[in-house]
Design a protein around this motif. Structure first.
Motif, PDB file in Angstrom:
ATOM      1  N   GLU A 165      48.431  85.631  -8.185  1.00 11.37           N
ATOM      2  CA  GLU A 165      49.323  86.758  -8.470  1.00 11.37           C
ATOM      3  C   GLU A 165      48.524  88.056  -8.567  1.00 11.37           C
ATOM      4  N   ALA A 166      48.876  89.025  -7.729  1.00  7.21           N
ATOM      5  CA  ALA A 166      48.203  90.323  -7.747  1.00  7.21           C
ATOM      6  C   ALA A 166      48.346  90.967  -9.119  1.00  7.21           C
ATOM      7  N   HIS A 188      51.533  88.946   2.312  1.00  9.88           N
ATOM      8  CA  HIS A 188      51.126  88.630   0.949  1.00  9.88           C
ATOM      9  C   HIS A 188      50.683  89.908   0.236  1.00  9.88           C
ATOM     10  N   ILE A 189      50.840  89.925  -1.070  1.00 11.39           N
ATOM     11  CA  ILE A 189      50.490  91.087  -1.877  1.00 11.39           C
ATOM     12  C   ILE A 189      49.135  90.851  -2.530  1.00 11.39           C
ATOM     13  N   ILE A 236      48.326  98.071  -5.703  1.00  9.33           N
ATOM     14  CA  ILE A 236      48.790  96.804  -5.139  1.00  9.33           C
ATOM     15  C   ILE A 236      49.393  97.105  -3.775  1.00  9.33           C
ATOM     16  N   VAL A 237      48.917  96.361  -2.761  1.00  7.28           N
ATOM     17  CA  VAL A 237      49.357  96.562  -1.385  1.00  7.28           C
ATOM     18  C   VAL A 237      49.519  95.201  -0.706  1.00  7.28           C
ATOM     19  N   ASN A 238      50.155  95.190   0.465  1.00  7.64           N
ATOM     20  CA  ASN A 238      50.193  93.931   1.205  1.00  7.64           C
ATOM     21  C   ASN A 238      48.897  93.799   2.013  1.00  7.64           C
ATOM     22  N   VAL A 239      48.625  92.618   2.526  1.00 11.15           N
ATOM     23  CA  VAL A 239      47.373  92.343   3.218  1.00 11.15           C
ATOM     24  C   VAL A 239      47.211  93.252   4.438  1.00 11.15           C
ATOM     25  N   ALA A 256      37.231  95.376  -3.530  1.00 11.69           N
ATOM     26  CA  ALA A 256      37.547  93.954  -3.430  1.00 11.69           C
ATOM     27  C   ALA A 256      39.063  93.829  -3.536  1.00 11.69           C
ATOM     28  N   TYR A 257      39.551  92.667  -3.170  1.00  8.46           N
ATOM     29  CA  TYR A 257      40.993  92.424  -3.134  1.00  8.46           C
ATOM     30  C   TYR A 257      41.271  91.112  -3.832  1.00  8.46           C
ATOM     31  N   SER A 258      42.347  91.056  -4.606  1.00  4.98           N
ATOM     32  CA  SER A 258      42.692  89.788  -5.242  1.00  4.98           C
ATOM     33  C   SER A 258      43.053  88.785  -4.160  1.00  4.98           C
ATOM     34  N   HIS A 259      42.711  87.543  -4.393  1.00  6.03           N
ATOM     35  CA  HIS A 259      43.014  86.496  -3.411  1.00  6.03           C
ATOM     36  C   HIS A 259      44.524  86.375  -3.304  1.00  6.03           C
TER      37      HIS A 259
END
Length: 62
Positions: free
Chosen positions: A45-46, A5-6, A22-25, A38-41
């Motif tokens: 959408e990232a 996921h991104i 923007i990166v993958n998990v 912090a990271y978007s859930h």
């Protein structure tokens, strides 16, 4: 697979989260830990969400 996921990486040490990239998990979890990040859930959408999780929360998501 959840690690594919991104997510958007943001700095949270100001009033407004500052986007950093923007990166993958998997890449997000491989990065050095920092309190002001912090990271978007990943279910949103990232780059287009205001739902953020910590690195610990991100690691626990399915």
């Amino acid at each position: 697979m959840a690690n594919e996921h991104i997510v958007e990486l943001v700095a949270t040490n100001g009033e407004i989260p500052a986007p950093l990239g923007i990166v993958n998990v998997k890449h997000a979890l491989d990065m050095r830990e920092a309190e002001c990040m912090a990271y978007s859930h990943p279910e949103h959408e990232a780059g287009n969400t205001d739902v953020f999780v910590t690195r610990d929360e991100l690691a626990k998501l399915p």
